[in-house]
Write a protein that holds these residues in place. Structure first.
Motif, PDB file in Angstrom:
ATOM      1  N   LEU A   1       0.840  -1.195   0.000  1.00  0.00           N
ATOM      2  CA  LEU A   1       0.000   0.000   0.000  1.00  0.00           C
ATOM      3  C   LEU A   1       0.877   1.247   0.000  1.00  0.00           C
ATOM      4  CD1 LEU A   1      -3.180   0.483   2.128  1.00  0.00           C
ATOM      5  CD2 LEU A   1      -1.481   2.287   2.024  1.00  0.00           C
ATOM      6  N   TRP A   2       1.886   1.237   0.865  1.00  0.00           N
ATOM      7  CA  TRP A   2       2.820   2.364   0.917  1.00  0.00           C
ATOM      8  C   TRP A   2       3.533   2.553  -0.419  1.00  0.00           C
ATOM      9  CZ3 TRP A   2       8.146   2.102   0.271  1.00  0.00           C
ATOM     10  CH2 TRP A   2       8.838   3.294   0.509  1.00  0.00           C
ATOM     11  N   GLN A   3       3.990   1.452  -1.016  1.00  0.00           N
ATOM     12  CA  GLN A   3       4.726   1.515  -2.276  1.00  0.00           C
ATOM     13  C   GLN A   3       3.860   2.089  -3.391  1.00  0.00           C
ATOM     14  OE1 GLN A   3       8.100   0.593  -2.561  1.00  0.00           O
ATOM     15  NE2 GLN A   3       7.872   1.716  -4.490  1.00  0.00           N
ATOM     16  N   SER A   4       2.593   1.728  -3.417  1.00  0.00           N
ATOM     17  CA  SER A   4       1.683   2.233  -4.454  1.00  0.00           C
ATOM     18  C   SER A   4       1.510   3.746  -4.355  1.00  0.00           C
ATOM     19  CB  SER A   4       0.327   1.544  -4.333  1.00  0.00           C
ATOM     20  OG  SER A   4       0.446   0.157  -4.558  1.00  0.00           O
ATOM     21  N   LEU A   5       1.436   4.241  -3.139  1.00  0.00           N
ATOM     22  CA  LEU A   5       1.320   5.681  -2.968  1.00  0.00           C
ATOM     23  C   LEU A   5       2.625   6.390  -3.330  1.00  0.00           C
ATOM     24  CD1 LEU A   5      -0.657   5.779   0.406  1.00  0.00           C
ATOM     25  CD2 LEU A   5      -1.528   6.399  -1.865  1.00  0.00           C
ATOM     26  N   GLU A   6       3.758   5.773  -2.989  1.00  0.00           N
ATOM     27  CA  GLU A   6       5.057   6.351  -3.314  1.00  0.00           C
ATOM     28  C   GLU A   6       5.258   6.504  -4.810  1.00  0.00           C
ATOM     29  OE1 GLU A   6       8.386   7.009  -1.206  1.00  0.00           O
ATOM     30  OE2 GLU A   6       6.512   7.910  -0.558  1.00  0.00           O
ATOM     31  N   GLU A   7       4.636   5.643  -5.597  1.00  0.00           N
ATOM     32  CA  GLU A   7       4.834   5.650  -7.048  1.00  0.00           C
ATOM     33  C   GLU A   7       3.993   6.696  -7.766  1.00  0.00           C
ATOM     34  OE1 GLU A   7       4.038   1.625  -8.091  1.00  0.00           O
ATOM     35  OE2 GLU A   7       5.984   0.881  -7.355  1.00  0.00           O
ATOM     36  N   LEU A   8       3.056   7.345  -7.062  1.00  0.00           N
ATOM     37  CA  LEU A   8       2.240   8.376  -7.690  1.00  0.00           C
ATOM     38  C   LEU A   8       3.095   9.604  -7.998  1.00  0.00           C
ATOM     39  CD1 LEU A   8      -1.017   8.200  -5.514  1.00  0.00           C
ATOM     40  CD2 LEU A   8      -0.568   7.111  -7.730  1.00  0.00           C
ATOM     41  N   SER A   9       2.878  10.209  -9.141  1.00  0.00           N
ATOM     42  CA  SER A   9       3.712  11.334  -9.581  1.00  0.00           C
ATOM     43  C   SER A   9       3.537  12.574  -8.702  1.00  0.00           C
ATOM     44  CB  SER A   9       3.383  11.687 -11.030  1.00  0.00           C
ATOM     45  OG  SER A   9       2.017  12.066 -11.155  1.00  0.00           O
ATOM     46  N   SER A  10       2.442  12.651  -7.995  1.00  0.00           N
ATOM     47  CA  SER A  10       2.168  13.818  -7.163  1.00  0.00           C
ATOM     48  C   SER A  10       2.849  13.750  -5.797  1.00  0.00           C
ATOM     49  CB  SER A  10       0.657  13.962  -6.944  1.00  0.00           C
ATOM     50  OG  SER A  10       0.147  12.801  -6.309  1.00  0.00           O
ATOM     51  N   ARG A  11       3.449  12.630  -5.477  1.00  0.00           N
ATOM     52  CA  ARG A  11       3.956  12.350  -4.139  1.00  0.00           C
ATOM     53  C   ARG A  11       5.077  13.303  -3.719  1.00  0.00           C
ATOM     54  NH1 ARG A  11       9.328  11.095  -2.424  1.00  0.00           N
ATOM     55  NH2 ARG A  11       9.211  10.066  -0.404  1.00  0.00           N
ATOM     56  N   ILE A  12       4.951  13.874  -2.507  1.00  0.00           N
ATOM     57  CA  ILE A  12       6.043  14.561  -1.843  1.00  0.00           C
ATOM     58  C   ILE A  12       6.575  13.677  -0.719  1.00  0.00           C
ATOM     59  CG2 ILE A  12       6.689  16.514  -0.381  1.00  0.00           C
ATOM     60  CD1 ILE A  12       4.737  18.235  -1.956  1.00  0.00           C
ATOM     61  N   ARG A  13       5.673  13.145   0.089  1.00  0.00           N
ATOM     62  CA  ARG A  13       6.075  12.281   1.190  1.00  0.00           C
ATOM     63  C   ARG A  13       4.892  11.425   1.622  1.00  0.00           C
ATOM     64  NH1 ARG A  13      10.510  14.258   5.285  1.00  0.00           N
ATOM     65  NH2 ARG A  13      11.575  14.017   3.324  1.00  0.00           N
ATOM     66  N   THR A  14       5.181  10.147   1.897  1.00  0.00           N
ATOM     67  CA  THR A  14       4.148   9.207   2.330  1.00  0.00           C
ATOM     68  C   THR A  14       4.493   8.663   3.700  1.00  0.00           C
ATOM     69  OG1 THR A  14       3.883   8.518   0.029  1.00  0.00           O
ATOM     70  CG2 THR A  14       2.851   7.136   1.722  1.00  0.00           C
ATOM     71  N   ARG A  15       3.487   8.591   4.568  1.00  0.00           N
ATOM     72  CA  ARG A  15       3.673   7.971   5.868  1.00  0.00           C
ATOM     73  C   ARG A  15       2.533   6.998   6.129  1.00  0.00           C
ATOM     74  NH1 ARG A  15       3.919  11.469  10.715  1.00  0.00           N
ATOM     75  NH2 ARG A  15       5.059   9.708  11.597  1.00  0.00           N
ATOM     76  N   VAL A  16       2.852   5.926   6.819  1.00  0.00           N
ATOM     77  CA  VAL A  16       1.825   4.981   7.253  1.00  0.00           C
ATOM     78  C   VAL A  16       2.017   4.759   8.746  1.00  0.00           C
ATOM     79  CG1 VAL A  16       0.902   2.661   7.052  1.00  0.00           C
ATOM     80  CG2 VAL A  16       1.694   3.848   5.005  1.00  0.00           C
TER      81      VAL A  16
END
Length: 481
Positions: free
Chosen positions: A464-479
């Motif tokens: 789930l984290w990896q999928s969000l990280e791969e989005l082009s809009s991503r600055i930072r992801t936390r779970v």
């Protein structure tokens, strides 16, 4: 010179990414934020207890933590008060506290591995410094100001910044009262004379402050407290602010800075450092002040044109002044307040009835303790819960806490570029789970999304984290789970 006049009585790559999140606090003003006192701290990395909220004492709150993260490393500089150090250590963080600031090259080296950094006013977190802080998720400014941090760049990297805009308000207000009395009685001159062996008992040019007019520029938390203290001592209070504010007691707002300068016997400055306040008091404004009046600056060093002040004091136009802040300030204690730092330093020091203090407005035991508590608790909430209320450079977002009755739930925090279509993409990633709660907001180029989802197996978290990280809009992801 003309004496003041009496007047009539009339405010791991994965670990790094998941360890980035939001912050907390609410505020009655646009520019400054502070955590609400009713907010109850819940959760930590190490404790197993549950917190409480008024009216919800029967609920057991779930203790959130970053998924697969290293131990949180904290670097505190400039002798942060022990109350703050103790709070961070009690949460199980690895805390290193230093008494001084660091030169830029040393700071770059030390900041590389930390998730949290705490500073005061001397440490400069520039774009160059922050570009090396790959693990950094949050900055705590244990002071009022945040101009020592590149706020925009920090936001673009998903790094939240917190400060403590209110905790030292009383300390500053009391210092101003002391300065007003000291200037009116020429106390510092008499003290220095007697220290050198000269007995000089005089009354000429010495005044009671009762019946005099205090003009406050900036009627925020400090200005409004000062207003009450001054009025209780018999002063008449007027104030100028860029917004309309209700005066306390009999204080009254004037329509312009010029009107305040024309009427006030004592002018005190309590404004932030902005382009609009740079050299707010210069030659033109000093000429508009009353003959024999006094100027006090406990705001920011850039607010007063000091060469113009020197000229006005030498001519007798200004009878005295108190300065606690300067355009350039030393990075440490020592014999540094000289012409190498500010070209006018020697001329300034030669003046009579001038109080010079080394940026100590908030330097009381009470204020520093309160700042330590306020900022450290905000950092803990940001790291552990991801609530961004009160961040000075991020959208303010929060959700109510998860409970122990939601064992397979986790919190997703997605800091992203403020562009169209992001919410649709994020919800597509979360589509296989039930979204229990979701909140999002934007501020300029940066947006902040927080969602609590349920029915998540532990082995699904990394995907789930990896999928969000791969989005082009991503600055930072936390779970957090």
């Amino acid at each position: 010179m003309t004496p003041p006049k009496d007047i009539d009585s009339r405010v791991t790559e994965l670990a790094r990414s998941v360890s980035n999140s939001l912050n907390l606090s609410t505020s009655p003003t646009l520019n400054f934020h502070s955590p609400p006192t009713s907010f109850k701290q819940r959760g930590s990395f190490t404790d197993g207890g549950s917190g409480s909220t008024p009216g919800l004492s029967s609920i057991s709150w779930k203790q959130l933590k970053p998924f697969d993260s290293k131990d949180i490393k904290v670097l505190l500089l400039e002798n942060v008060n022990q109350t703050g150090v103790d709070i961070l250590k009690a949460k199980g963080y690895q805390v290193e506290a230093l008494k001084s600031s660091l030169p830029e090259d040393q700071l770059i080296e030390r900041i590389k591995d930390v998730q949290v950094i705490g500073i005061r006013s001397k440490t400069k977190l520039t774009e160059r410094v922050l570009s090396h802080a790959k693990n950094l998720i949050v900055i705590g400014c244990f002071c009022i100001g945040t101009n020592q941090v590149d706020l925009q760049y920090a936001a673009q990297q998903g790094i939240a910044v917190f400060n403590s805009p209110f905790s030292n308000s009383r300390s500053v207000a009391e210092l101003v009262i002391a300065e007003i009395i000291a200037l009116a009685r020429q106390l510092t001159d008499r003290s220095m004379e007697l220290h050198s062996g000269t007995w000089n008992k005089v009354s000429k040019g010495c005044w009671e402050i009762r019946g005099k007019t205090l003009g406050i520029v900036g009627y925020g938390h400090i200005g409004s407290q000062l207003s009450v203290l001054a009025e209780s001592m018999g002063m008449s209070v007027i104030y100028y602010d860029v917004i309309n504010l209700m005066g306390l007691g009999t204080a009254r707002q004037v329509a312009s800075l010029d009107e305040l300068l024309d009427q006030a016997d004592f002018v005190t400055l309590h404004v932030p450092e902005t382009q609009d306040t740079k050299n707010l008091i210069g030659k033109t404004q000093l000429e508009k002040m009353k003959d024999g009046s006094y100027l006090l600056n406990n705001a920011r060093g850039s607010v007063v044109d000091i060469p113009a002040l020197i000229e006005a004091m030498r001519s007798g136009k200004i009878a005295g002044a108190a300065l606690d802040v300067y355009p350039n300030e030393p990075a440490g204690n020592g014999d540094y307040f000289n012409n190498d730092l500010n070209t006018w330093a020697r001329d300034l020091r030669s003046l009579k009835n001038l109080i010079l203090t080394p940026h100590i407005g908030g330097s009381t035991e009470e204020a520093q303790s309160a700042i330590g508590v306020e900022v450290s608790e905000a950092l803990v909430r940001y790291v552990n819960e991801g609530a961004s209320l009160g961040a000075v450079n991020m959208p303010e977002v929060t959700l109510r806490s998860l409970t122990l009755e939601e064992p397979d739930s986790l919190r997703v925090i997605y800091i992203h570029k403020n562009v169209p279509g992001v919410l649709r993409q994020v919800n597509a990633v979360l589509a296989h789970h039930n979204v229990e709660k979701q909140n999002t907001d934007s501020r300029g180029e940066v947006a902040y999304l927080m969602a609590d989802i349920s029915d998540v197996r532990e082995e699904e978290i990394k995907d789930l984290w990896q999928s969000l990280e791969e989005l082009s809009s991503r600055i930072r992801t936390r779970v957090l789970y």
